[in-house]
Design a protein around this motif. Sequence first.
Motif, mmCIF file in Angstrom:
data_model
loop_
_atom_site.group_PDB
_atom_site.id
_atom_site.type_symbol
_atom_site.label_atom_id
_atom_site.label_comp_id
_atom_site.label_asym_id
_atom_site.label_seq_id
_atom_site.Cartn_x
_atom_site.Cartn_y
_atom_site.Cartn_z
ATOM 1 N N HIS A 1 -4.916 11.203 -0.207
ATOM 2 C CA HIS A 1 -4.077 11.751 -1.270
ATOM 3 C C HIS A 1 -3.898 13.241 -1.021
ATOM 4 O O HIS A 1 -4.881 13.968 -0.838
ATOM 5 C CB HIS A 1 -4.711 11.512 -2.635
ATOM 6 C CG HIS A 1 -4.741 10.073 -3.045
ATOM 7 N ND1 HIS A 1 -4.401 9.646 -4.308
ATOM 8 C CD2 HIS A 1 -5.041 8.951 -2.349
ATOM 9 C CE1 HIS A 1 -4.507 8.337 -4.374
ATOM 10 N NE2 HIS A 1 -4.904 7.881 -3.196
ATOM 11 N N ALA A 2 -2.654 13.697 -0.986
ATOM 12 C CA ALA A 2 -2.349 15.100 -0.716
ATOM 13 C C ALA A 2 -2.424 15.883 -2.026
ATOM 14 O O ALA A 2 -1.737 15.559 -2.999
ATOM 15 C CB ALA A 2 -0.969 15.231 -0.084
ATOM 16 N N TRP A 3 -3.234 16.917 -2.024
ATOM 17 C CA TRP A 3 -3.550 17.696 -3.221
ATOM 18 C C TRP A 3 -2.767 19.010 -3.171
ATOM 19 O O TRP A 3 -2.883 19.780 -2.226
ATOM 20 C CB TRP A 3 -5.058 17.902 -3.236
ATOM 21 C CG TRP A 3 -5.645 18.901 -4.170
ATOM 22 C CD1 TRP A 3 -5.079 19.531 -5.229
ATOM 23 C CD2 TRP A 3 -7.001 19.375 -4.101
ATOM 24 N NE1 TRP A 3 -5.984 20.368 -5.827
ATOM 25 C CE2 TRP A 3 -7.155 20.293 -5.169
ATOM 26 C CE3 TRP A 3 -8.081 19.123 -3.245
ATOM 27 C CZ2 TRP A 3 -8.364 20.961 -5.392
ATOM 28 C CZ3 TRP A 3 -9.271 19.786 -3.473
ATOM 29 C CH2 TRP A 3 -9.421 20.681 -4.537
ATOM 30 N N ASP B 1 -4.362 19.487 -9.434
ATOM 31 C CA ASP B 1 -5.665 19.784 -10.007
ATOM 32 C C ASP B 1 -5.495 20.281 -11.446
ATOM 33 O O ASP B 1 -4.540 19.884 -12.130
ATOM 34 C CB ASP B 1 -6.434 20.759 -9.118
ATOM 35 C CG ASP B 1 -5.623 22.023 -8.786
ATOM 36 O OD1 ASP B 1 -4.714 22.369 -9.556
ATOM 37 O OD2 ASP B 1 -5.911 22.658 -7.754
ATOM 38 N N ASP B 2 -6.371 21.148 -11.909
ATOM 39 C CA ASP B 2 -6.403 21.532 -13.320
ATOM 40 C C ASP B 2 -5.693 22.842 -13.610
ATOM 41 O O ASP B 2 -5.761 23.328 -14.742
ATOM 42 C CB ASP B 2 -7.859 21.638 -13.797
ATOM 43 C CG ASP B 2 -8.696 22.585 -12.948
ATOM 44 O OD1 ASP B 2 -8.537 22.553 -11.721
ATOM 45 O OD2 ASP B 2 -9.524 23.329 -13.509
ATOM 46 N N TYR B 3 -5.005 23.424 -12.624
ATOM 47 C CA TYR B 3 -4.377 24.732 -12.836
ATOM 48 C C TYR B 3 -2.896 24.572 -13.149
ATOM 49 O O TYR B 3 -2.110 24.204 -12.276
ATOM 50 C CB TYR B 3 -4.561 25.620 -11.610
ATOM 51 C CG TYR B 3 -5.995 26.039 -11.400
ATOM 52 C CD1 TYR B 3 -6.497 27.167 -12.037
ATOM 53 C CD2 TYR B 3 -6.836 25.298 -10.584
ATOM 54 C CE1 TYR B 3 -7.807 27.562 -11.861
ATOM 55 C CE2 TYR B 3 -8.161 25.686 -10.396
ATOM 56 C CZ TYR B 3 -8.637 26.810 -11.036
ATOM 57 O OH TYR B 3 -9.943 27.195 -10.852
ATOM 58 N N PHE C 1 0.847 9.072 -8.163
ATOM 59 C CA PHE C 1 0.839 10.447 -8.646
ATOM 60 C C PHE C 1 -0.308 10.593 -9.630
ATOM 61 O O PHE C 1 -0.339 9.906 -10.657
ATOM 62 C CB PHE C 1 2.173 10.781 -9.306
ATOM 63 C CG PHE C 1 2.262 12.173 -9.895
ATOM 64 C CD1 PHE C 1 1.643 13.261 -9.283
ATOM 65 C CD2 PHE C 1 2.973 12.395 -11.061
ATOM 66 C CE1 PHE C 1 1.729 14.528 -9.810
ATOM 67 C CE2 PHE C 1 3.078 13.669 -11.604
ATOM 68 C CZ PHE C 1 2.454 14.727 -10.979
ATOM 69 N N GLY C 2 -1.265 11.462 -9.304
ATOM 70 C CA GLY C 2 -2.430 11.634 -10.163
ATOM 71 C C GLY C 2 -2.730 13.088 -10.434
ATOM 72 O O GLY C 2 -2.343 13.991 -9.676
ATOM 73 N N ILE C 3 -3.443 13.336 -11.525
ATOM 74 C CA ILE C 3 -3.807 14.691 -11.940
ATOM 75 C C ILE C 3 -5.277 14.698 -12.343
ATOM 76 O O ILE C 3 -5.760 13.759 -12.981
ATOM 77 C CB ILE C 3 -2.918 15.169 -13.101
ATOM 78 C CG1 ILE C 3 -1.453 15.247 -12.647
ATOM 79 C CG2 ILE C 3 -3.386 16.522 -13.636
ATOM 80 C CD1 ILE C 3 -0.479 15.692 -13.723
ATOM 81 N N SER C 4 -5.969 15.781 -11.983
ATOM 82 C CA SER C 4 -7.381 15.930 -12.358
ATOM 83 C C SER C 4 -7.535 17.150 -13.273
ATOM 84 O O SER C 4 -7.856 18.246 -12.807
ATOM 85 C CB SER C 4 -8.257 16.078 -11.111
ATOM 86 O OG SER C 4 -7.807 17.127 -10.273
ATOM 87 N N ILE D 1 2.189 9.665 -15.184
ATOM 88 C CA ILE D 1 1.317 9.697 -14.026
ATOM 89 C C ILE D 1 0.739 8.300 -13.802
ATOM 90 O O ILE D 1 0.755 7.447 -14.698
ATOM 91 C CB ILE D 1 0.182 10.730 -14.199
ATOM 92 C CG1 ILE D 1 -0.631 10.432 -15.460
ATOM 93 C CG2 ILE D 1 0.752 12.135 -14.249
ATOM 94 C CD1 ILE D 1 -1.776 11.410 -15.697
ATOM 95 N N ASP D 2 0.236 8.078 -12.592
ATOM 96 C CA ASP D 2 -0.337 6.777 -12.249
ATOM 97 C C ASP D 2 -1.838 6.741 -12.447
ATOM 98 O O ASP D 2 -2.397 5.679 -12.719
ATOM 99 C CB ASP D 2 0.000 6.431 -10.797
ATOM 100 C CG ASP D 2 1.493 6.337 -10.556
ATOM 101 O OD1 ASP D 2 2.152 5.538 -11.257
ATOM 102 O OD2 ASP D 2 2.017 7.062 -9.692
ATOM 103 N N TYR D 3 -2.486 7.879 -12.280
ATOM 104 C CA TYR D 3 -3.928 7.923 -12.528
ATOM 105 C C TYR D 3 -4.315 9.311 -13.004
ATOM 106 O O TYR D 3 -3.629 10.297 -12.735
ATOM 107 C CB TYR D 3 -4.731 7.521 -11.281
ATOM 108 C CG TYR D 3 -4.693 8.471 -10.115
ATOM 109 C CD1 TYR D 3 -5.630 9.499 -9.985
ATOM 110 C CD2 TYR D 3 -3.741 8.333 -9.101
ATOM 111 C CE1 TYR D 3 -5.610 10.365 -8.903
ATOM 112 C CE2 TYR D 3 -3.720 9.194 -8.008
ATOM 113 C CZ TYR D 3 -4.652 10.204 -7.917
ATOM 114 O OH TYR D 3 -4.627 11.063 -6.841
#
Length: 432
Positions: free
Chosen positions: A134-136, A203-205, A279-282, A322-324
């Motif tokens: 997964h490309a971040w 990420d979270d920014y 597409f995911g976000i942390s 988003i997907d995850y």
Amino acid sequence: MRRITRRAFAMAALTAAAAVPGGGSAAAGGRGADTGRREFRGMWLATVANRDWPSKPGLPAARQQAELLGHLDAAVARRLNTVVFQVRPTADALWPSPYEPWSEYLTGVQGRDPGWDPLGFAVREAHRRGLELHAWFNPYRIANHTDPARLVPTHPARLHPEWAVPYGGKLYYNPGLPEVRAFVQDAILDAVERYDIDGVHFDDYFYPYPVAGQTFDDDAAYEEYGGDFEDRAAWRRDNIDLLVRETGERVRDARGPGGGRRVGRWRRRDRKHHRPVRFGISPFAIWRNRATDASGSDTQAGVQTYDDLYADTRKWVREEWIDYIVPQVYWNIGFPAADYAKLLPWWSETVTGTRVHLCIGEALYKAGAPGQPPAWQDPAELSRHLTLARGFPRVRGHVFFSAKEVAEDRTGAMARVVADHYHGPALPPRPV
């Protein structure tokens, strides 16, 4: 890039994970926790400030490649199945991007060609090992300083100085400008369309974390674009909502089943077996405290993503943009201000009724670290997190921060997780 079919990719993952010395496999009768279970077992591989890789800038290409392979091999050895690789740490690129300069974390000089393609190499070698890649991307951070003159002359932030805002000792793109949002998405989509990545990850920014005594100067953008909103906070949240919704739509259009207006070389070579990109976000794990909003979590955190980062993470899940989602639940069980045991059910409830997969971000870096609470000095703390999560079926896996600690494992906390929970191989959850 050599292509492998979905079946071959799955078999590679099972074979690689089962090959760990002493490890069981589903076919060989491994424990039921693994047999037939699909779960996200990931690690973040951070490149900003050379956090995980490369160990320092300016290393020869062969040394950088060897270090990167070492991280991928460590993921396999820990029976992980996903690597979240940071490829756009500071408005730069770890691939030959037509939009942004080569990252300084590769050569020590922003814009200098390292002589090889780290993203292409990582995708190829991850897939050979049965790992997803997964490309971040960090959307808005330009630099860990505030001096535009230190950027390469062709940097978009120098060509468009009105896009940049200094804040808290760093330089950011202004999320309130539509042209910035379009540019950020274009830069990201270049990687989606050119490489066989398995996911796009934020990420979270978003808007930067608050810095006491400082103001994020977006007055001009707010005056031009904020007239239809009740206040600046609502306008800022809408700016981030647009980024998330539009990015998800463009990713699915580019690489979803039947999608793709622009077709990268790998698609032209083998359209039949392409995998949709997720597409995911942390995010930071506190949407809002219950004292602020009755729908919030039973926490007393000093930062709330809705109010301070203008990131309505709960909405993104409910709207299925988003997907995850991988909330960074970076606290121990029983931590007074943000108890892991209280955040887990809140996030589980948040994704209930949606198609969004929930994974939990785990603070492996805290295990045994000086200055951390006593709970983090116990190598069993992280394993207890996974034990607790087993009671919540909506939790589809865990991601560990970060790659350096996965390999070093100074207190044996990661080894304990593997011994207690990762008895055999597991495939990632199927894309919805």
